[in-house]
Each structure stands twice: as structure tokens, then as C-alpha cells.
Design a protein around this motif. Structure first.
Motif, PDB file in Angstrom:
ATOM      1  N   VAL A  70       0.841  -0.979   0.122  1.00 53.86           N
ATOM      2  CA  VAL A  70       0.076   0.035  -0.015  1.00 53.86           C
ATOM      3  C   VAL A  70       0.805   1.363   0.136  1.00 53.86           C
ATOM      4  O   VAL A  70       0.574   2.201  -0.914  1.00 53.86           O
ATOM      5  N   TYR A  71       1.931   1.361   0.702  1.00 53.22           N
ATOM      6  CA  TYR A  71       2.717   2.362   0.901  1.00 53.22           C
ATOM      7  C   TYR A  71       3.714   2.743  -0.045  1.00 53.22           C
ATOM      8  O   TYR A  71       3.671   3.749  -1.012  1.00 53.22           O
ATOM      9  N   HIS A  72       4.136   1.703  -0.832  1.00 54.27           N
ATOM     10  CA  HIS A  72       5.096   1.882  -1.717  1.00 54.27           C
ATOM     11  C   HIS A  72       4.573   1.284  -3.324  1.00 54.27           C
ATOM     12  O   HIS A  72       5.224   1.853  -4.242  1.00 54.27           O
ATOM     13  N   GLY A  73       3.532   0.623  -3.354  1.00 53.18           N
ATOM     14  CA  GLY A  73       3.023   0.129  -4.500  1.00 53.18           C
ATOM     15  C   GLY A  73       3.764  -1.100  -5.129  1.00 53.18           C
ATOM     16  O   GLY A  73       4.515  -1.275  -4.669  1.00 53.18           O
ATOM     17  N   ARG A  74       3.278  -1.621  -6.149  1.00 60.16           N
ATOM     18  CA  ARG A  74       3.782  -2.594  -6.841  1.00 60.16           C
ATOM     19  C   ARG A  74       3.079  -3.066  -8.028  1.00 60.16           C
ATOM     20  O   ARG A  74       1.744  -2.976  -8.032  1.00 60.16           O
ATOM     21  N   PRO A  78      -0.486   1.735  -7.835  1.00 61.16           N
ATOM     22  CA  PRO A  78       0.247   2.751  -7.370  1.00 61.16           C
ATOM     23  C   PRO A  78       0.539   2.694  -5.918  1.00 61.16           C
ATOM     24  O   PRO A  78      -0.088   2.237  -4.981  1.00 61.16           O
ATOM     25  N   MET A  79       1.438   3.916  -5.612  1.00 60.83           N
ATOM     26  CA  MET A  79       1.813   3.879  -4.096  1.00 60.83           C
ATOM     27  C   MET A  79       0.760   4.766  -3.748  1.00 60.83           C
ATOM     28  O   MET A  79       0.157   5.871  -4.236  1.00 60.83           O
ATOM     29  N   PHE A  80       0.469   4.605  -2.056  1.00 65.13           N
ATOM     30  CA  PHE A  80      -0.521   5.548  -1.438  1.00 65.13           C
ATOM     31  C   PHE A  80       0.191   6.214  -0.332  1.00 65.13           C
ATOM     32  O   PHE A  80      -0.784   6.956   0.508  1.00 65.13           O
ATOM     33  N   ASN A  81       1.419   6.310  -0.448  1.00 64.46           N
ATOM     34  CA  ASN A  81       1.952   7.206   0.711  1.00 64.46           C
ATOM     35  C   ASN A  81       1.882   8.559   0.817  1.00 64.46           C
ATOM     36  O   ASN A  81       1.859   9.074   1.645  1.00 64.46           O
ATOM     37  N   ASP A  82       1.431   8.984  -0.277  1.00 63.64           N
ATOM     38  CA  ASP A  82       1.017  10.347  -0.369  1.00 63.64           C
ATOM     39  C   ASP A  82      -0.633  10.692   0.292  1.00 63.64           C
ATOM     40  O   ASP A  82      -0.898  11.957   0.139  1.00 63.64           O
ATOM     41  N   LYS A  83      -1.306   9.615   0.067  1.00 66.12           N
ATOM     42  CA  LYS A  83      -2.732   9.935   0.423  1.00 66.12           C
ATOM     43  C   LYS A  83      -3.138   9.295   1.939  1.00 66.12           C
ATOM     44  O   LYS A  83      -4.060   9.895   2.461  1.00 66.12           O
ATOM     45  N   LEU A  84      -2.669   8.248   2.289  1.00 63.53           N
ATOM     46  CA  LEU A  84      -2.630   7.518   3.502  1.00 63.53           C
ATOM     47  C   LEU A  84      -1.497   7.773   4.510  1.00 63.53           C
ATOM     48  O   LEU A  84      -0.412   7.626   3.992  1.00 63.53           O
ATOM     49  N   GLY A  85      -1.785   8.003   5.818  1.00 64.59           N
ATOM     50  CA  GLY A  85      -0.772   7.804   6.694  1.00 64.59           C
ATOM     51  C   GLY A  85      -0.785   6.504   7.511  1.00 64.59           C
ATOM     52  O   GLY A  85      -1.509   5.365   7.072  1.00 64.59           O
ATOM     53  N   GLU A  86       0.095   6.696   8.563  1.00 62.20           N
ATOM     54  CA  GLU A  86       0.330   4.800   9.028  1.00 62.20           C
ATOM     55  C   GLU A  86      -0.784   4.387   9.477  1.00 62.20           C
ATOM     56  O   GLU A  86      -1.054   3.197   9.271  1.00 62.20           O
ATOM     57  N   PRO A  87      -1.806   5.243  10.391  1.00 65.73           N
ATOM     58  CA  PRO A  87      -2.986   4.598  10.896  1.00 65.73           C
ATOM     59  C   PRO A  87      -4.222   4.030   9.986  1.00 65.73           C
ATOM     60  O   PRO A  87      -4.655   3.115  10.006  1.00 65.73           O
ATOM     61  N   GLU A  88      -4.299   4.724   8.655  1.00 66.32           N
ATOM     62  CA  GLU A  88      -5.037   4.375   7.851  1.00 66.32           C
ATOM     63  C   GLU A  88      -4.542   2.984   6.870  1.00 66.32           C
ATOM     64  O   GLU A  88      -4.916   2.157   6.699  1.00 66.32           O
ATOM     65  N   ILE A  89      -3.004   2.908   6.862  1.00 66.83           N
ATOM     66  CA  ILE A  89      -2.421   1.866   5.986  1.00 66.83           C
ATOM     67  C   ILE A  89      -2.473   0.645   6.984  1.00 66.83           C
ATOM     68  O   ILE A  89      -3.040  -0.370   6.623  1.00 66.83           O
ATOM     69  N   ARG A  90      -2.374   0.884   8.193  1.00 70.57           N
ATOM     70  CA  ARG A  90      -2.557  -0.156   9.295  1.00 70.57           C
ATOM     71  C   ARG A  90      -3.829  -0.700   9.206  1.00 70.57           C
ATOM     72  O   ARG A  90      -4.021  -2.093   9.126  1.00 70.57           O
ATOM     73  N   ALA A  91      -5.019   0.169   9.345  1.00 70.41           N
ATOM     74  CA  ALA A  91      -6.321  -0.311   9.314  1.00 70.41           C
ATOM     75  C   ALA A  91      -6.738  -0.805   7.831  1.00 70.41           C
ATOM     76  O   ALA A  91      -7.347  -2.010   8.041  1.00 70.41           O
ATOM     77  N   VAL A  92      -6.246  -0.374   6.453  1.00 68.22           N
ATOM     78  CA  VAL A  92      -6.731  -1.031   5.656  1.00 68.22           C
ATOM     79  C   VAL A  92      -5.937  -2.363   5.512  1.00 68.22           C
ATOM     80  O   VAL A  92      -6.686  -3.344   4.915  1.00 68.22           O
ATOM     81  N   SER A  93      -4.774  -2.674   5.919  1.00 68.69           N
ATOM     82  CA  SER A  93      -4.146  -3.789   5.860  1.00 68.69           C
ATOM     83  C   SER A  93      -4.785  -4.824   6.621  1.00 68.69           C
ATOM     84  O   SER A  93      -4.884  -5.967   6.326  1.00 68.69           O
ATOM     85  N   SER A  94      -5.281  -4.394   7.843  1.00 65.91           N
ATOM     86  CA  SER A  94      -5.932  -5.330   8.839  1.00 65.91           C
ATOM     87  C   SER A  94      -7.135  -5.861   8.098  1.00 65.91           C
ATOM     88  O   SER A  94      -7.763  -6.914   8.109  1.00 65.91           O
ATOM     89  N   TYR A  95      -7.846  -4.820   7.492  1.00 62.40           N
ATOM     90  CA  TYR A  95      -9.289  -5.001   6.739  1.00 62.40           C
ATOM     91  C   TYR A  95      -8.841  -6.211   5.716  1.00 62.40           C
ATOM     92  O   TYR A  95      -9.645  -6.960   5.370  1.00 62.40           O
ATOM     93  N   VAL A  96      -8.013  -5.836   4.695  1.00 62.55           N
ATOM     94  CA  VAL A  96      -7.466  -6.966   3.771  1.00 62.55           C
ATOM     95  C   VAL A  96      -7.468  -8.192   4.280  1.00 62.55           C
ATOM     96  O   VAL A  96      -7.589  -9.405   3.687  1.00 62.55           O
ATOM     97  N   LEU A  97      -6.648  -8.425   5.476  1.00 59.10           N
ATOM     98  CA  LEU A  97      -6.525  -9.821   5.937  1.00 59.10           C
ATOM     99  C   LEU A  97      -7.734 -10.370   6.520  1.00 59.10           C
ATOM    100  O   LEU A  97      -7.933 -11.424   6.287  1.00 59.10           O
ATOM    101  N   SER A  98      -8.631  -9.428   6.838  1.00 61.57           N
ATOM    102  CA  SER A  98     -10.081 -10.126   7.202  1.00 61.57           C
ATOM    103  C   SER A  98     -10.851 -10.453   6.191  1.00 61.57           C
ATOM    104  O   SER A  98     -11.638 -11.569   6.338  1.00 61.57           O
TER     105      SER A  98
END
Length: 102
Positions: A70-74, A78-98
Motif C-alpha cells: 500500500v505504501y510503496h505500490g507494486r 500505485p503507491m498511496f504514501n501520499d494519500k494515507l498515513g500510518e493509521p490508515e495503512i495499518r487499518a486497511v491492511s488489517s481489513y484486507v487480512l479479514s
């Protein structure tokens, strides 16, 4: 449908961004972030809308690896480091795992 109003109980910092303070807040907030930034490519269920994007329900990545993508893209993502901060990235990563656990 989960809306931003569902997160009104979350505290905000000085910039007005929601602060995710515990795991109980992460999944609902992660879903909101996912709906805003990810659904158009990955589909509402994370199954990639039958296109060439990553099928998130089949990912073998752990939460840190998802956050890194999410941060760097692949590849096409695209990368989302310009749109999302650490709390958003952690939360969306947790949601993807769910999504994978369903």
C-alpha cells in the motif's frame, strides 16, 4: 453500507484525521479506507472484479507486507504514501487480512 458516520466515535488529531487507537476501531476504519481507495480495482469483496488486479482474498502476504505494498505500490498498483498515513495503512491492511479469512 458503512459510512464515515460509523467512525464518528474515533478521536481526531489537529489535522482532522481519525486516530485509530485500538484493534476494535481498525476493521471498520480499514473498511472505510478500502471503500474509498481500493474498491475500484480490487472489488468490494477484494476479489479483483475479475480483472488483472490482485485478488486480495487469495493473498499470502502478512499485514506488514500488505502495508508495504500500500505504501510503496507494486506492479500496476500505485503507491498511496501520499494519500494515507500510518493509521490508515495499518487499518486497511488489517481489513484486507479479514477478507482473506472469509
Amino acid at each position: 453500507i458503512l459510512t464515515l458516520a460509523a467512525c464518528n466515535h474515533l478521536p481526531k488529531d489537529n489535522s482532522g484525521k481519525f486516530q485509530v487507537s485500538n484493534e476494535n476501531d481498525e476493521l471498520p476504519y480499514g473498511q472505510l479506507v478500502f471503500e474509498k481507495y481500493c474498491v475500484s480495482c480490487h472489488g468490494s469483496g477484494g476479489d479483483a472484479n475479475s480483472n488483472e488486479k490482485a485478488d486480495l482474498i487469495k493473498t499470502a502476504l502478512n499485514q506488514d507486507e500488505i502495508g508495504d505494498v500500500v505504501y510503496h505500490g507494486r506492479a500496476l498498483m500505485p503507491m498511496f504514501n501520499d494519500k494515507l498515513g500510518e493509521p490508515e495503512i495499518r487499518a486497511v491492511s488489517s481489513y484486507v487480512l479479514s477478507l482473506r479469512k472469509k
